[in-house]
Every structure is written in structure tokens, then in C-alpha cells.
Write a protein that holds these residues in place. Structure first.
Motif, PDB file in Angstrom:
ATOM      1  N   SER A 286      59.059  20.871  48.306  1.00  0.00           N
ATOM      2  CA  SER A 286      60.187  20.217  47.539  1.00  0.00           C
ATOM      3  C   SER A 286      60.367  18.692  47.927  1.00  0.00           C
ATOM      4  CB  SER A 286      61.652  20.816  47.627  1.00  0.00           C
ATOM      5  OG  SER A 286      61.918  20.829  49.078  1.00  0.00           O
ATOM      6  N   ASN A 287      60.770  17.947  47.084  1.00  0.00           N
ATOM      7  CA  ASN A 287      60.964  16.647  47.615  1.00  0.00           C
ATOM      8  C   ASN A 287      61.941  16.326  48.763  1.00  0.00           C
ATOM      9  OD1 ASN A 287      59.828  15.693  45.223  1.00  0.00           O
ATOM     10  ND2 ASN A 287      61.696  15.609  43.889  1.00  0.00           N
ATOM     11  N   ASP A 288      62.943  17.132  49.030  1.00  0.00           N
ATOM     12  CA  ASP A 288      63.745  17.058  50.430  1.00  0.00           C
ATOM     13  C   ASP A 288      62.878  17.992  51.476  1.00  0.00           C
ATOM     14  OD1 ASP A 288      64.096  19.850  49.793  1.00  0.00           O
ATOM     15  OD2 ASP A 288      65.995  19.339  48.957  1.00  0.00           O
ATOM     16  N   LYS A 289      61.711  18.437  51.361  1.00  0.00           N
ATOM     17  CA  LYS A 289      60.871  19.324  52.391  1.00  0.00           C
ATOM     18  C   LYS A 289      61.638  20.344  52.847  1.00  0.00           C
ATOM     19  CE  LYS A 289      57.482  16.005  52.281  1.00  0.00           C
ATOM     20  NZ  LYS A 289      56.288  16.143  51.574  1.00  0.00           N
ATOM     21  N   ASN A 290      62.682  20.633  52.206  1.00  0.00           N
ATOM     22  CA  ASN A 290      63.600  21.925  52.835  1.00  0.00           C
ATOM     23  C   ASN A 290      62.933  23.247  52.258  1.00  0.00           C
ATOM     24  OD1 ASN A 290      65.175  20.541  54.651  1.00  0.00           O
ATOM     25  ND2 ASN A 290      66.578  19.946  52.919  1.00  0.00           N
ATOM     26  N   PHE A 291      62.232  23.247  51.013  1.00  0.00           N
ATOM     27  CA  PHE A 291      61.855  24.371  50.734  1.00  0.00           C
ATOM     28  C   PHE A 291      60.335  24.305  50.282  1.00  0.00           C
ATOM     29  CE2 PHE A 291      66.232  24.347  49.313  1.00  0.00           C
ATOM     30  CZ  PHE A 291      66.690  25.552  49.775  1.00  0.00           C
ATOM     31  N   LEU A 292      59.580  25.330  50.180  1.00  0.00           N
ATOM     32  CA  LEU A 292      58.439  25.411  49.414  1.00  0.00           C
ATOM     33  C   LEU A 292      58.315  26.003  48.223  1.00  0.00           C
ATOM     34  CD1 LEU A 292      56.196  26.791  52.429  1.00  0.00           C
ATOM     35  CD2 LEU A 292      55.838  24.747  51.462  1.00  0.00           C
ATOM     36  N   LEU A 293      57.836  25.365  47.048  1.00  0.00           N
ATOM     37  CA  LEU A 293      57.810  25.662  45.566  1.00  0.00           C
ATOM     38  C   LEU A 293      56.699  26.495  45.395  1.00  0.00           C
ATOM     39  CD1 LEU A 293      59.637  22.718  44.450  1.00  0.00           C
ATOM     40  CD2 LEU A 293      60.852  24.858  45.425  1.00  0.00           C
ATOM     41  N   ARG A 294      56.520  27.654  44.964  1.00  0.00           N
ATOM     42  CA  ARG A 294      55.333  28.266  44.386  1.00  0.00           C
ATOM     43  C   ARG A 294      55.407  28.638  43.104  1.00  0.00           C
ATOM     44  NH1 ARG A 294      52.413  32.543  48.390  1.00  0.00           N
ATOM     45  NH2 ARG A 294      54.111  33.872  47.519  1.00  0.00           N
ATOM     46  N   GLU A 295      54.452  28.251  42.315  1.00  0.00           N
ATOM     47  CA  GLU A 295      54.309  28.684  40.927  1.00  0.00           C
ATOM     48  C   GLU A 295      52.997  29.576  40.661  1.00  0.00           C
ATOM     49  OE1 GLU A 295      56.347  27.861  38.541  1.00  0.00           O
ATOM     50  OE2 GLU A 295      57.555  26.554  39.725  1.00  0.00           O
ATOM     51  N   ILE A 296      52.991  30.729  39.953  1.00  0.00           N
ATOM     52  CA  ILE A 296      51.966  31.713  40.131  1.00  0.00           C
ATOM     53  C   ILE A 296      51.855  32.271  38.770  1.00  0.00           C
ATOM     54  CG2 ILE A 296      51.366  33.890  41.203  1.00  0.00           C
ATOM     55  CD1 ILE A 296      53.550  33.580  43.350  1.00  0.00           C
ATOM     56  N   ASP A 297      50.707  32.137  38.418  1.00  0.00           N
ATOM     57  CA  ASP A 297      50.352  32.743  36.836  1.00  0.00           C
ATOM     58  C   ASP A 297      49.238  34.088  37.139  1.00  0.00           C
ATOM     59  OD1 ASP A 297      51.295  31.193  34.924  1.00  0.00           O
ATOM     60  OD2 ASP A 297      50.237  29.624  35.827  1.00  0.00           O
ATOM     61  N   VAL A 298      49.624  34.957  36.345  1.00  0.00           N
ATOM     62  CA  VAL A 298      48.971  36.393  36.669  1.00  0.00           C
ATOM     63  C   VAL A 298      48.501  36.836  35.199  1.00  0.00           C
ATOM     64  CG1 VAL A 298      49.054  38.633  37.479  1.00  0.00           C
ATOM     65  CG2 VAL A 298      50.403  37.013  38.660  1.00  0.00           C
ATOM     66  N   ARG A 299      47.065  37.002  35.313  1.00  0.00           N
ATOM     67  CA  ARG A 299      46.658  37.294  33.927  1.00  0.00           C
ATOM     68  C   ARG A 299      45.975  38.722  34.237  1.00  0.00           C
ATOM     69  NH1 ARG A 299      46.637  33.551  29.931  1.00  0.00           N
ATOM     70  NH2 ARG A 299      47.544  31.679  30.572  1.00  0.00           N
ATOM     71  N   LEU A 300      46.420  39.711  33.607  1.00  0.00           N
ATOM     72  CA  LEU A 300      45.486  41.215  33.855  1.00  0.00           C
ATOM     73  C   LEU A 300      45.096  41.886  32.499  1.00  0.00           C
ATOM     74  CD1 LEU A 300      48.278  42.908  36.227  1.00  0.00           C
ATOM     75  CD2 LEU A 300      46.077  41.618  36.937  1.00  0.00           C
ATOM     76  N   PRO A 301      44.137  42.431  32.467  1.00  0.00           N
ATOM     77  CA  PRO A 301      43.840  43.106  31.187  1.00  0.00           C
ATOM     78  C   PRO A 301      44.690  44.152  30.481  1.00  0.00           C
ATOM     79  CG  PRO A 301      41.887  43.038  32.981  1.00  0.00           C
ATOM     80  CD  PRO A 301      43.374  42.727  33.662  1.00  0.00           C
ATOM     81  N   GLY A 302      44.954  43.729  29.139  1.00  0.00           N
ATOM     82  CA  GLY A 302      45.782  44.280  28.378  1.00  0.00           C
ATOM     83  C   GLY A 302      47.342  44.084  28.595  1.00  0.00           C
ATOM     84  N   ARG A 303      47.597  43.038  29.426  1.00  0.00           N
ATOM     85  CA  ARG A 303      49.051  42.805  29.540  1.00  0.00           C
ATOM     86  C   ARG A 303      49.238  41.258  29.318  1.00  0.00           C
ATOM     87  NH1 ARG A 303      52.062  44.418  34.913  1.00  0.00           N
ATOM     88  NH2 ARG A 303      53.474  43.008  33.243  1.00  0.00           N
TER      89      ARG A 303
END
Length: 309
Positions: free
Chosen positions: A195-212
Motif C-alpha cells: 500500500s502507499n503507506d507501506k502498512n499493508f500488502l495488497l493482493r489481487e487474485i484471479d481464479v479461473r476453473l473449468p465450468g465456473r
């Protein structure tokens, strides 16, 4: 001087002395205590500590002063010294105002230099409240036996730098960057940034599974100062949300997760992140349950695609 992180009158010093000496009465942990003298001597010091605390609570300056030797000196974190007996009398009639604080006392060592001289080292810390500051101090207390009675001959206080929120997360800094796993049509893309203040880690996760339908997960990892714990807060594109407690063990991070699914069901599970060099890690989910019913285990290997400063 500062008492528990806020500027206080002289009685604040006396109150801190009470907290420091309380180490011989209310210790949470005792590490490697040395016993060069009979246990009864240590017990006598502990009892004197109890009596000293009681005297401070009563506010009897003469009684408080009686616990100090004539030359006994208290030295605060700034190196300012004051005679213990004089401090007791100067503080007479004053009151230490402030929010009650939960103090954690850790004894690191108690040993006897001679049969009549005992040295105690330890640390004090607290959970700061809305009005109170944080406390993180080291101290050394000197007890001497005079005419068969244990007295305080000196207490020295020193401040310890309090770790920042960023400090608590540095062992997770290796996650910063972009990652991918693509196996049998199951694709996971992960991006992690500070994060800009270095107090957090920000994670963005994309999951693609067959049929979902594709699932997007947003996660914020930070330090929970009240619980003294690395914690994550997670939200997904289907309306689910959850929290996780992170524990560091060897080269692995173990995350005990609990979440609420979009339909209101409660889910729990354990995630393990294990580094494989600088550019890969495995992400394994096990012990998963939804409303008590087991769910299949999942294991993916993530490889780094880019590194983000």
C-alpha cells in the motif's frame, strides 16, 4: 520523562517503578532464571515486590520511600537520575491520570550477584488504548539485602524501539510481484503490492476453473496491533468475505482462514504458503469445511512473472 508513551507528572515515574518492580510479582513468562541463591531469597524478593505495589496503591509516601535504600536511584529512559526516596516524597498528593492499560511483563533473567544482591532484567509492554500511548521498555532492578530486609537500590529504564506495522510484514515482502499458475485449464493469477503507506500488502487474485465463472479476490494483509497478529481481510467478486490469521514457521506461512460464503454458509480451512526459491511458491489449501462438510484439497504452484519494487 514519558510514562507509557504520554507526558506525565513526577508520580508517573513512581507509577512506572511500580510496574517495573511488579515483574517480581506478576510476571507472564520467566526465561532462564538463574538460581545462585536459595529459593527462599527469591520468594522474599517477590513478597517485597507485592508489598511495594500495595504501598504505591495506598499512596503512602513514607511507606513507599521505606522500600528504597538511602542511596537508591531511579534512572529514566532519558538518563535522568533521581533518588528513590526523594521521588516518593515529591510525588506525595499527586495522581497519575490516564486510561488503564493492560501491561505485559516479561522476566528475562533474575540472578544473585552475591547472596545479598539480586539483579533482575526484563521488559514491559502494553496494548495501547484510544487515549494511551504504547509502552515498550526494558528495565534493570537492583535489590539488596540490608539488616535482613530486601530493598531497592536502583531501577534503570530504557526505551525499546517499537516495531512498525511495516516491520511486522517484512518477512512477507517476497510476495510482492506478479505470479501465475496454469495447470490443466486451472489458471490463478496473483498480483501483490505494498500500500502507499507501506502498512499493508495488497493482493489481487484471479481464479479461473473449468465450468465456473471467473472469480476475483481482493485481499489486504496487515498487522493487528491489538491481537499482536498478522491478519488478512478478504473479499471476493461473488459477495463472500473472510479473515485469516497468519503464522510464520520455518520457510512457510500458515493461514488459518474463516469466511462467509455468498449464501451465508460458514467455511474454514488452512492455507500453507511455502517458498521455493525467489521465484516460486506453493499454495496449498487443506482441512477445508463448509458448514462442517469437508471440501477437496487444493494445491497450486505459483511462479513469478514480474517483480515490483
Amino acid at each position: 520523562m514519558r510514562h507509557f508513551g504520554i507526558r506525565c507528572p513526577r508520580l508517573s515515574r513512581l507509577a512506572f517503578l511500580a510496574s517495573a518492580v511488579a515483574v517480581v510479582v506478576t510476571s507472564v513468562t520467566a526465561l532462564g532464571q538463574e538460581r545462585a541463591a536459595a529459593p527462599t531469597d527469591e520468594e522474599a524478593i517477590r513478597e517485597r515486590g507485592k508489598e511495594y505495589i500495595a504501598a504505591i496503591k495506598r499512596g503512602d509516601a513514607n511507606e513507599i520511600a521505606s522500600f528504597w535504600t538511602a542511596e537508591g536511584t531511579y534512572v529514566d529512559e532519558g538518563g535522568h537520575a533521581v533518588n528513590g526516596r526523594s521521588l516518593a516524597h515529591e510525588a506525595k498528593g499527586e495522581r497519575d491520570e490516564g486510561e488503564p492499560r493492560k501491561i505485559t511483563v516479561t522476566i528475562e533473567s533474575i540472578h544473585f550477584v552475591t547472596p545479598d544482591v539480586a539483579v533482575e532484567d526484563g521488559r514491559l509492554s502494553n496494548v495501547p488504548g484510544v487515549l494511551s500511548g504504547s509502552l515498550n521498555h526494558r528495565y534493570t532492578a537492583i535489590w539488596v539485602r540490608q539488616k535482613g530486609k530486601w530493598l531497592l537500590d536502583g531501577i534503570r529504564e530504557s526505551a525499546v524501539a517499537t516495531p512498525t506495522h511495516n516491520d511486522h510484514l517484512r518477512d512477507l515482502g517476497w510476495m510482492v510481484g506478479d505470479w501465475i499458475s496454469d495447470d490443466d485449464g486451472k489458471t490463478v493469477r496473483l498480483s501483490c503490492r505494498w500500500s502507499n503507506d507501506k502498512n499493508f500488502l495488497l493482493r489481487e487474485i484471479d481464479v479461473r476453473l473449468p465450468g465456473r465463472e471467473p472469480l476475483h479476490v481482493t485481499q489486504r494483509i496487515g498487522w493487528d496491533a491489538r491481537e499482536g497478529q498478522v491478519k488478512s481481510w478478504t473479499f471476493d467478486s461473488e459477495g463472500g468475505h473472510g479473515v485469516g490469521l497468519w503464522f510464520h514457521k520455518d520457510d512457510r506461512w500458515i493461514v488459518e482462514a474463516e469466511s462467509v460464503l455468498p449464501d451465508g454458509s460458514r467455511a474454514t480451512g488452512t492455507n500453507v504458503l511455502a517458498q521455493d526459491g525467489n521465484d516460486a511458491f506453493t499454495w496449498e489449501s487443506s482441512n477445508g469445511e463448509v458448514e462442517g462438510e469437508p471440501v477437496p484439497e487444493l494445491k497450486v504452484r505459483m511462479t513469478r512473472t514480474t517483480t515490483i519494487p
